[in-house]
Design an enzyme around this catalytic site. Structure first.
Site, PDB file in Angstrom:
ATOM      1  N   GLU A  55     -50.742 -12.613 -57.903  1.00  0.00           N
ATOM      2  CA  GLU A  55     -50.303 -12.514 -56.511  1.00  0.00           C
ATOM      3  C   GLU A  55     -50.237 -13.918 -55.928  1.00  0.00           C
ATOM      4  OE1 GLU A  55     -52.104 -10.686 -52.378  1.00  0.00           O
ATOM      5  OE2 GLU A  55     -52.666  -9.752 -54.272  1.00  0.00           O
TER       6      GLU A  55
ATOM      7  N   ASP B  25     -56.692 -13.082 -43.658  1.00  0.00           N
ATOM      8  CA  ASP B  25     -57.465 -13.922 -44.572  1.00  0.00           C
ATOM      9  C   ASP B  25     -58.649 -14.582 -43.878  1.00  0.00           C
ATOM     10  OD1 ASP B  25     -55.842 -13.518 -46.891  1.00  0.00           O
ATOM     11  OD2 ASP B  25     -54.325 -14.791 -45.958  1.00  0.00           O
TER      12      ASP B  25
END
Length: 261
Positions: A49, A60
């Protein structure tokens, strides 16, 4: 049926959970990124990924945010990420997936992005800030057979999980805990209960668990409730703390071994 779904199914039939490794494209070194990514694939990652660096990565945590900041300082662009993807797709038959946010994709030009990603050999895309309610608006153009992978969280109801499973293709990304990406020392009983519930609801797709996984023990513990796992922050932190390729490869070797049953 999608390439990614069939690929994960083939892995599962070999008594193995799929291991997806997340790398922020262009981190830590823009010029040597391909060498790092190839080593990750060779070390045992089943899926790679690639994160498109972004200044406001809302899903994140601090570790991946730091890697994005460094990649942006390295002047890594979306066009660079697509070039990386093409080189890696030519290097390995393992699926390359892009993870990016809506803003950079729109800035690149959404239609061109999907076309170029598909031409580069990308198999799937994750856009975590496009909620289910905006799916049809955002993906209103030709996405050139890319699998769109949606996320479920611990707060997702069974009805919402079913809708996400219906819209997703390839696999459903199951977020293990609420909050952002990062490293967890341990997971509580509520996490396992929720993973078991989610896995029982998903019917159409494979399910991979991400967020917080940092040890082989985590993979072993999650195995009954998924078809694979996604590891990102642990790998990024390893590179931040000790930018030695041998160390990164060793950890991925261990995670890959933990995926076998």
């Amino acid at each position: 049926m999608s390439f990614i779904h069939n690929y994960i199914d083939t892995i599962n039939k070999k008594n193995r959970k799929a291991l997806s490794i997340f790398l922020t494209a262009g981190f830590p070194d823009k010029n040597n990124f391909i060498e790092l990514a190839k080593s990750v694939l060779d070390a045992g990652a089943d899926i790679l990924e690639l994160g498109i660096p972004f200044s406001d990565p809302l899903a994140d945590g601090p570790i991946i945010q730091t890697s994005s900041t460094i990649a942006l300082k390295n002047n890594t662009t979306t066009k660079d990420v697509l070039k990386y993807a093409e080189q890696l797709a030519n290097y390995s038959e393992k699926p390359i997936i892009l993870m990016g946010y809506a803003n950079p994709i729109n800035h690149y030009n959404k239609n061109n992005f999907f076309k170029d990603a598909s031409s580069a050999g990308v198999k799937g895309i994750i856009v975590p800030d496009v909620p289910l309610e905006e799916y049809d608006y955002f993906f209103d153009c030709d996405i050139y057979n890319l699998d769109v992978i949606l996320l479920v969280t611990p707060t997702s109801t069974n009805d919402r999980i079913k809708l996400i499973d219906h819209k997703s293709k390839g696999f459903v990304y199951c977020v293990s805990v609420t909050g952002t990406t990062g490293i967890k020392d341990s997971f509580g009983e509520d996490t396992y209960n929720n993973l078991k519930r989610t896995y029982s609801v998903i019917e159409k797709n494979k399910m991979l668990i991400g967020f917080g996984i940092s040890k082989s023990e985590d993979i072993k513990n999650f195995a009954p409730y998924c078809d694979g796992v996604i590891v990102g922050s642990k790998i990024i932190k390893t590179i931040l703390d000790n930018n030695k390729l041998d160390n990164t490869v060793r950890i991925i070797n261990e995670f890959s071994e933990a995926c076998n049953f």
